[in-house]
Design an enzyme around this catalytic site. Structure first.
Site, PDB file in Angstrom:
ATOM      1  N   SER A 131       0.728  -1.174  -0.105  1.00 10.60           N
ATOM      2  CA  SER A 131      -0.022  -0.018  -0.010  1.00 10.60           C
ATOM      3  C   SER A 131       0.962   1.257  -0.015  1.00 10.60           C
ATOM      4  O   SER A 131       2.035   1.319   0.745  1.00 10.60           O
ATOM      5  CB  SER A 131      -1.101  -0.009   1.504  1.00 10.60           C
ATOM      6  N   HIS A 189      -7.940  -3.474   4.262  1.00 12.36           N
ATOM      7  CA  HIS A 189      -7.179  -2.070   4.482  1.00 12.36           C
ATOM      8  C   HIS A 189      -7.848  -1.177   3.271  1.00 12.36           C
ATOM      9  O   HIS A 189      -8.313   0.058   3.534  1.00 12.36           O
ATOM     10  CB  HIS A 189      -5.698  -2.172   3.903  1.00 12.36           C
ATOM     11  N   GLU A 193     -10.123   2.085   3.555  1.00 10.06           N
ATOM     12  CA  GLU A 193      -9.841   3.304   2.689  1.00 10.06           C
ATOM     13  C   GLU A 193     -11.116   3.751   2.002  1.00 10.06           C
ATOM     14  O   GLU A 193     -11.167   5.277   1.760  1.00 10.06           O
ATOM     15  CB  GLU A 193      -8.748   2.895   1.690  1.00 10.06           C
TER      16      GLU A 193
END
Length: 480
Positions: A131, A189, A193
Site C-alpha cells: 500500500s 485496508h 480506505e
C-alpha cells in the site's frame, strides 16, 4: 555479472517504483517484463535516479538465472489470470527452495491455491499486500506479507529497509500470518480506505453545499484539520486538491472533475466478506453503494430535473460552528469505519486460525499506506491494552472520544438530512454506533415475524430453550 539479490517481474508504475526503491536501499535487483520496452525504461530510470543497481532482462530464463539462490522474485502484475501466467513463465526456470511473491491486490483464496501448487513443486510462495501507491512504492510502502514464513525470512532484510520507516515504531512491515492473510489484510485496508474517502467527501459536501465554503476556505479548513486528531495522508492530499487551479480554464480543477468514482474491486470483496462472515460493516458498504450511485451520472442528471423541488435552502449557518461540528462528525464516523474493518480481520483470523495481531496491523499502517493516520497509534495502544478487545468503540479512550463528539455528529447528520444532502457514510456510522450501544434492539419483532411465517423458532429472555408459537392461529382466534 555478479548475481543480484532479488528479482522483480511486472514493470508498470508500481513495479518500476518498487524496483528502484529496493535498488536504492543497496540490494542489486534483476527486472523483467513481457513488454521489453518497460525493462529498458526501468533500467534508464535507474541510471538517471543515481546509477542504481538495476539489471534488465528480456528473457525469463536469463532473468531467473541472474538471481542468487535461493532465488526470490516479486511479481507486480494484474490480479487473476495474468498472475497464473507469470507464475508459469517464471517457475519453469526455478528450483526447489526458490520463492515467488505476489505483490498485487489478489483475492486471498487464489494466493492459498497458488501456495499449495508451488509447494508441490518445492517452491515457496507469499502473497504480499503493498500500500502507498506509486509514491509509497518508490519511497517506502506499507507491506503486508502472508504465506510461507520461510519465504518471508528469505526476504525480511530487504522488506525491513524498503518499507516506510516511522520514527517511534519502526518499519511498516511485519509477517502477517499463514495462507492468504497478507492479501486479506490488504483487502480490508482498502475497504477502510473506501470508507475514509467517502466520509471525507461527505464532510466536503456539507461544508460546500450547506456552509457555502469556497475552495480557498476548504483548503484552509482541511490544512488546519491535518494538524490535529484528523492528521492523515487523505486529509493532507484533500487540502492539496482544493488548492489546484484548472490549467485548461478558469477556477479550480476539483470543480471540473466528473463526479463518477472508479474502483478496482477490493471494496466490493470487503463487503462480500462482511456478508460471508456475518460482520456488520455499514460504513464500508455505504461507501461502495455511493460509488455505484456515482456511476449513474446520466440517471442522476435526469432525476435532478424530476426532483428539482427537493432543493432545501435552510437557515444561514454559523460557519465556524459548522466546521467544528463536521470535524467531530468526521472523526467519530472514522472510528466506526476502522472498528468495522478490524472486526472483519478478527473474524476471518478466527475462522482461518491465522492468529492475526490487530495492534501490529495498526502499527504497520502508520506509515507508507493510503490510510496512514495519527490515530492509528491510538488503535495500536487500544489493542495493546486489550488484545481481546471486542470492538474499538468500547475501548475506554475511543468510547470517551465518541461520547464527546456525538452531539456534533448528530447535528451534522440532521442538518444534512434537512438540507437534502446525502451523508450515507456518516449516517451509517451513526446508526452502527446507536445500534451497538443499545442493550435492546427491535430484533425481537423480526424474529417473531420469522417464527410466524416460517416456524423458525425464537429464544426467550426469561426461559432457556427454543420456542415456536402458532401466531396465526392465536391471532385468528382473537379476531373472532
Amino acid at each position: 555479472m555478479v548475481l543480484t539479490r532479488i528479482g522483480l517481474a511486472g514493470l508498470a508504475v508500481m513495479g518500476q517504483n518498487l524496483a528502484l526503491n529496493i535498488a536504492e536501499k543497496g540490494f542489486p535487483i534483476s527486472v523483467y517484463n513481457r513488454t521489453t520496452s518497460k525493462v529498458d525504461e526501468t533500467v534508464e530510470r535507474a541510471k538517471v535516479e543515481g546509477n542504481l543497481p538495476v539489471y534488465g532482462f528480456h528473457e525469463p530464463e536469463a532473468f531467473i538465472n541472474s538471481i542468487q539462490k535461493p532465488r526470490v522474485v516479486i511479481m507486480l502484475v494484474k490480479a487473476g489470470a495474468p498472475v497464473d501466467q507469470t507464475i508459469a513463465t517464471l517457475s519453469a526456470h526455478m528450483e526447489v527452495g526458490d520463492c515467488i511473491i505476489d505483490g498485487g491486490n489478489e483475492w486471498y483464496e487464489n494466493t492459498e491455491r497458488r501456495e499449495k501448487a508451488m509447494a508441490a513443486l518445492g517452491l515457496l510462495y507469499l502473497g504480499m499486500g503493498v500500500s502507498g501507491g506509486e509514491e509509497g512504492a518508490r519511497n517506502g510502502p506499507s507491506l503486508m506479507p502472508g504465506g510461507s514464513y520461510e519465504a518471508y525470512k528469505n526476504i525480511e532484510d530487504i522488506l525491513l529497509k524498503v518499507a516506510a520507516q516511522v520514527p517511534d515504531s519502526g518499519p511498516c512491515v511485519t509477517y502477517i500470518g499463514k495462507g492468504g492473510s497478507g492479501n486479506f489484510v490488504k483487502m480490508i485496508h482498502n475497504g477502510i480506505e473506501y470508507g475514509d474517502m467517502q466520509l471525507i467527501a461527505e464532510a466536503y459536501d456539507v461544508l460546500r453545499s450547506v456552509g457555502k465554503l469556497t475552495n480557498e476556505e476548504l483548503q484552509q479548513v482541511f490544512s488546519e484539520w491535518n494538524k490535529g486528531e484528523l492528521l492523515s495522508f487523505l486529509i493532507e492530499i484533500t487540502a492539496d486538491i482544493f488548492g489546484v487551479k484548472d490549467d485548461k480554464g478558469n477556477g479550480y480543477l476539483v470543480d471540473k472533475v466528473l463526479d463518477k468514482t472508479g474502483m478496482k474491486g477490493t471494496g466490493k470483496w470487503t463487503v462480500q466478506q462482511a456478508a460471508e462472515l456475518s460482520v456488520a460493516a455499514p460504513t464500508i458498504a455505504a461507501s461502495l453503494d455511493s460509488r455505484f450511485l456515482s456511476g449513474l451520472k446520466e440517471e442522476r442528471v435526469a432525476a435532478a430535473k424530476v426532483f428539482h423541488s427537493c432543493v432545501f435552502d435552510g437557515e444561514p449557518v454559523d460557519k465556524k460552528k459548522l466546521i467544528d461540528d463536521v470535524r467531530q462528525a468526521l472523526y467519530a464516523s472514522k472510528i466506526c469505519s476502522y472498528a468495522q474493518g478490524m472486526n472483519l480481520i478478527r473474524a476471518k483470523s478466527i475462522e482461518k486460525g491465522w492468529d492475526l495481531k490487530l495492534g501490529e496491523l495498526a502499527r504497520i499502517w502508520k506509515g507508507g499506506c493510503i490510510i496512514r493516520a495519527i490515530f492509528l497509534d491510538r488503535i495500536k495502544k487500544a489493542y495493546d491494552r486489550n488484545p481481546e478487545l471486542s470492538n474499538l468503540l468500547v475501548d475506554p479512550e475511543f468510547a470517551k472520544e465518541i461520547l464527546d463528539r456525538q452531539s456534533a455528529w448528530r447535528r451534522v447528520v440532521c442538518l444534512a438530512i434537512n438540507s437534502g444532502i446525502s451523508t450515507p457514510g456518516m449516517s451509517a456510522s451513526l446508526a452502527y454506533f446507536d445500534t451497538y450501544r443499545r442493550a435492546s434492539v427491535p430484533a425481537n419483532l423480526v424474529q417473531a415475524q420469522r417464527d410466524y411465517f416460517g416456524a423458525h423458532t425464537y429464544e426467550r429472555i426469561d426461559i432457556p430453550g427454543a420456542f415456536h408459537t402458532e401466531w396465526f392461529k392465536i391471532a385468528k382466534q382473537s379476531k373472532i
